[in-house]
Design an enzyme around this catalytic site. Structure first.
Site, PDB file in Angstrom:
ATOM      1  N   ARG A 114      -6.686   8.174  -9.798  1.00 44.13           N
ATOM      2  CA  ARG A 114      -5.572   8.978 -10.157  1.00 44.13           C
ATOM      3  C   ARG A 114      -5.001   8.763 -11.577  1.00 44.13           C
ATOM      4  NH1 ARG A 114      -3.042  12.130 -11.948  1.00 44.13           N
ATOM      5  NH2 ARG A 114      -1.274  13.145 -11.619  1.00 44.13           N
ATOM      6  N   TYR A 115      -5.234   7.500 -12.021  1.00 43.11           N
ATOM      7  CA  TYR A 115      -4.803   7.107 -13.589  1.00 43.11           C
ATOM      8  C   TYR A 115      -5.941   6.751 -14.235  1.00 43.11           C
ATOM      9  CZ  TYR A 115      -0.289   6.905 -10.847  1.00 43.11           C
ATOM     10  OH  TYR A 115       0.571   7.063 -10.141  1.00 43.11           O
ATOM     11  N   ARG A 118      -7.646   2.903 -13.777  1.00 43.07           N
ATOM     12  CA  ARG A 118      -7.526   1.993 -12.819  1.00 43.07           C
ATOM     13  C   ARG A 118      -8.010   2.807 -11.598  1.00 43.07           C
ATOM     14  NH1 ARG A 118      -2.623   2.915 -14.926  1.00 43.07           N
ATOM     15  NH2 ARG A 118      -0.711   3.095 -13.517  1.00 43.07           N
ATOM     16  N   CYS A 127      -6.866  -1.982   9.691  1.00 43.88           N
ATOM     17  CA  CYS A 127      -5.963  -2.909   9.517  1.00 43.88           C
ATOM     18  C   CYS A 127      -5.427  -3.816  10.636  1.00 43.88           C
ATOM     19  CB  CYS A 127      -4.558  -2.140   9.294  1.00 43.88           C
ATOM     20  SG  CYS A 127      -4.635  -1.181   7.680  1.00 43.88           S
ATOM     21  N   CYS A 131       1.101  -0.246  10.357  1.00 42.33           N
ATOM     22  CA  CYS A 131       2.678  -0.038  10.008  1.00 42.33           C
ATOM     23  C   CYS A 131       2.897   1.602  10.446  1.00 42.33           C
ATOM     24  CB  CYS A 131       2.786  -0.164   8.511  1.00 42.33           C
ATOM     25  SG  CYS A 131       2.118  -1.369   8.016  1.00 42.33           S
ATOM     26  N   CYS A 134       2.870   4.136   7.845  1.00 43.89           N
ATOM     27  CA  CYS A 134       1.718   4.211   6.669  1.00 43.89           C
ATOM     28  C   CYS A 134       1.658   5.549   5.981  1.00 43.89           C
ATOM     29  CB  CYS A 134       0.586   3.855   7.478  1.00 43.89           C
ATOM     30  SG  CYS A 134      -0.861   3.675   6.332  1.00 43.89           S
ATOM     31  N   ARG A 136      -1.093   6.265   4.433  1.00 43.04           N
ATOM     32  CA  ARG A 136      -2.562   6.887   4.625  1.00 43.04           C
ATOM     33  C   ARG A 136      -3.066   6.889   6.021  1.00 43.04           C
ATOM     34  NH1 ARG A 136      -4.624   2.859   0.375  1.00 43.04           N
ATOM     35  NH2 ARG A 136      -3.650   4.198  -1.220  1.00 43.04           N
ATOM     36  N   ASP A 295       6.970   7.541   1.584  1.00 47.30           N
ATOM     37  CA  ASP A 295       6.300   8.704   1.359  1.00 47.30           C
ATOM     38  C   ASP A 295       6.406   9.612   2.763  1.00 47.30           C
ATOM     39  OD1 ASP A 295       5.147   8.552  -1.326  1.00 47.30           O
ATOM     40  OD2 ASP A 295       4.086   6.939  -0.345  1.00 47.30           O
ATOM     41  N   ASP A 332       6.250   8.279  -5.353  1.00 48.44           N
ATOM     42  CA  ASP A 332       5.304   9.086  -5.542  1.00 48.44           C
ATOM     43  C   ASP A 332       5.494  10.444  -5.623  1.00 48.44           C
ATOM     44  OD1 ASP A 332       2.350   7.955  -5.903  1.00 48.44           O
ATOM     45  OD2 ASP A 332       3.292   6.398  -4.904  1.00 48.44           O
ATOM     46  N   LYS A 339       2.889   8.368  -9.453  1.00 54.38           N
ATOM     47  CA  LYS A 339       4.155   7.405  -9.423  1.00 54.38           C
ATOM     48  C   LYS A 339       5.208   7.765 -10.627  1.00 54.38           C
ATOM     49  CE  LYS A 339       2.071   3.426  -7.511  1.00 54.38           C
ATOM     50  NZ  LYS A 339       0.877   3.767  -7.391  1.00 54.38           N
TER      51      LYS A 339
HETATM   52  C1  LIG Z   1      -0.067   3.040  -7.214  1.00 54.29           C
HETATM   53  C2  LIG Z   1      -1.720   3.411  -7.439  1.00 54.29           C
HETATM   54  C3  LIG Z   1      -2.315   2.823  -8.367  1.00 54.29           C
HETATM   55  C4  LIG Z   1      -1.917   1.572  -9.073  1.00 54.29           C
HETATM   56  O1  LIG Z   1      -0.668   1.744  -9.783  1.00 54.29           O
HETATM   57  P1  LIG Z   1       0.092   0.795 -10.613  1.00 54.29           P
HETATM   58  O2  LIG Z   1       1.280   1.172 -11.074  1.00 54.29           O
HETATM   59  O3  LIG Z   1      -0.708   0.120 -11.785  1.00 54.29           O
HETATM   60  O4  LIG Z   1       0.423  -0.400  -9.618  1.00 54.29           O
HETATM   61  C5  LIG Z   1      -3.493   3.122  -8.724  1.00 54.29           C
HETATM   62  N1  LIG Z   1      -3.981   4.287  -8.256  1.00 54.29           N
HETATM   63  C6  LIG Z   1      -3.399   5.092  -7.425  1.00 54.29           C
HETATM   64  C7  LIG Z   1      -3.876   6.300  -6.659  1.00 54.29           C
HETATM   65  C8  LIG Z   1      -2.199   4.691  -7.023  1.00 54.29           C
HETATM   66  O5  LIG Z   1      -1.395   5.500  -5.840  1.00 54.29           O
HETATM   67  S1  SF4 Z   2       0.618   0.607   5.174  1.00 53.50           S
HETATM   68 FE1  SF4 Z   2      -1.048   1.517   6.226  1.00 53.50          FE
HETATM   69  S2  SF4 Z   2      -2.955   0.922   5.135  1.00 53.50           S
HETATM   70 FE2  SF4 Z   2      -1.183  -0.623   4.652  1.00 53.50          FE
HETATM   71  S3  SF4 Z   2      -1.231  -2.506   5.925  1.00 53.50           S
HETATM   72 FE3  SF4 Z   2       0.111  -1.033   6.955  1.00 53.50          FE
HETATM   73  S4  SF4 Z   2      -1.209   0.446   8.261  1.00 53.50           S
HETATM   74 FE4  SF4 Z   2      -2.421  -0.665   6.624  1.00 53.50          FE
END
Ligand SMILES: *Cc1c(COP(=O)(O)O)cnc(C)c1O
Ligand code: SF4
Length: 397
Positions: A114-115, A118, A127, A131, A134, A136, A295, A332, A339
């Protein structure tokens, strides 16, 4: 002020040696109604959620379950691990299966880019604890486990080919559900790539099974330095004696540790709770890094707070909490905008020549614009190339 980090009590009939063995913790996970009914006086709502064939996986380590109240269903720790009937109500409000639009920013399986500098590499979907909030959920716990070898090779190839990629964030799922030898393979493969400067491990293991973070694992991170460890404490009571020792092991091995928390309704959405968590983390040499807005993932509606409430917490912390302990408040943008950092507004007036501010305790002041023109640093050309490589790039399909 010294903090008191309390030891957890092993479940009846479990020895301390078993309790402190992460393999025992993993294989003794609680996941069914019967498992939870053994340790908790379940509420009607929890019973209802636990008896449905849940859309989202349910699991806790015995260790984490021992942090939660046995009797009080509104206990913050308990709400993060035990599902409630509200979770089944996925039709209400603004709920999205993939709130951050990660699928759209996934150039290939298991990679989210996305960035510009990174990438996230989702090396497992497992996991040790799921959570309830979560973000995701569309990915985690689908039993895909460790990334298959062909997807793994393709992901490495992608990272090798992306010369602008300086950081790889190992995430999931929780990377530390994998064994040390698998992790070593991933770390050594990434370290072999010239342009990868930083490796981050994003793991909730210090919270849910701190005994997983052994001296050997810390030594492994040290060998592949710089490895940054990103963890996820949400509440001061998650900082047990075992968790404190785990964080200490990491830092003593030279692994910098950062914490990302998420504001959760009825769990930690008060300035006093955020302050207590941040201070205790800082004492343990963990930097509070992000405080996230929750989120709108499916089944998370009851966990969300308003942006106004979060900003008010941040405003009250400002100036009263050491800058070292201060997390960045961030949200986000739903749909994949990335973000955005949000800060409370301290500005009271603005003109071309000056800006006026009111500080954390009400003192007012004026910052006047400088009299002379802006002058560029003389050695700027040494750095411009590196910057221009990244600026203006857009990622994703
Ligand atoms: C949060 C996130 C990151 C890391 O972002 P930082 O601000 O550098 O901690 C990288 N990729 C994705 C897709 C993210 O959601
Ligand atoms: S937030 Fe989602 S991916 Fe992260 S530890 Fe909890 S269940 Fe696992």
């Amino acid at each position: 002020m010294k903090f008191h980090f309390q030891k957890t009590e092993p479940f009846p009939g479990v020895t301390v040696a078993e309790w402190m063995d992460w393999r025992w913790q993993f294989k003794s996970a609680l996941s069914t109604l019967a498992d939870f009914a053994q340790h908790f006086d379940l509420s009607a709502s929890e019973r209802e959620a636990l008896s449905q064939p849940s859309r989202f996986p349910i699991r806790s380590t015995p260790y984490y379950a021992a942090l939660a109240s046995r009797t009080v269903a509104t206990d913050p720790i308990r709400q993060m691990v035990l599902p409630r009937a509200e979770e089944l109500n996925t039709g209400r409000g603004q709920q999205i299966s993939d709130p951050l639009g990660e699928r759209a920013h996934s150039p290939l399986e298991r990679v989210i880019h996305r960035y510009p500098d990174r990438v996230l590499f989702l090396i497992t979907d497992q996991c040790s604890l799921y959570c309830r909030y979560c973000l995701r959920k569309h990915f985690t716990g689908q039993d895909q486990a460790f990334v298959g070898s062909s997807d793994y090779e393709k992901a490495l190839e992608y990272i090798r080919g992306g010369r602008g990629i300086r950081e790889v964030i190992l995430s999931g799922g929780d990377p530390l559900t994998l064994g040390d030898s698998r992790l070593e393979r991933v770390l050594s493969d990434l370290r072999a790539i010239e342009h990868v400067e930083i490796i981050r491990i994003a793991s909730r293991m210090p919270v849910v099974a701190p005994m997983r973070v052994t001296d050997e694992l810390c030594a492994l991170f040290k060998r592949y330095k710089p490895v940054y460890f990103m963890t996820h404490f949400n509440h001061p009571r998650e900082l047990s004696f075992e968790a404190a020792e785990c964080l200490e092991r990491l830092v003593d091995h030279g692994v910098p540790v950062f914490n990302q928390m998420v504001l959760l309704n009825g769990i930690n959405n008060h300035v006093a709770v955020v302050q207590a968590l941040s201070r205790r983390l800082l004492f343990l040499r963990v930097k509070p890094y992000y405080m996230f807005q929750c989120d709108p993932s499916e089944g998370s509606e009851h966990f969300r707070t308003s942006v106004e409430e979060s900003l008010e917490i941040q405003r009250q912390l400002w100036g009263r909490l050491s800058g070292l302990a201060m997390p960045n408040f961030s949200l986000d943008i739903p749909g994949g905008g990335g973000k955005v950092g949000l800060t409370p507004n301290f500005e009271t007036a603005r003109a071309d020549s000056q800006r006026e501010y009111r500080g954390f305790d009400g003192v007012h002041g004026v910052y006047r614009a400088p009299a002379g023109p802006s002058v560029l640093p003389a050695d700027l050309s040494d750095y411009l190339g590196e910057w221009e490589e990244l600026a203006g790039q857009r990622y994703g399909r």
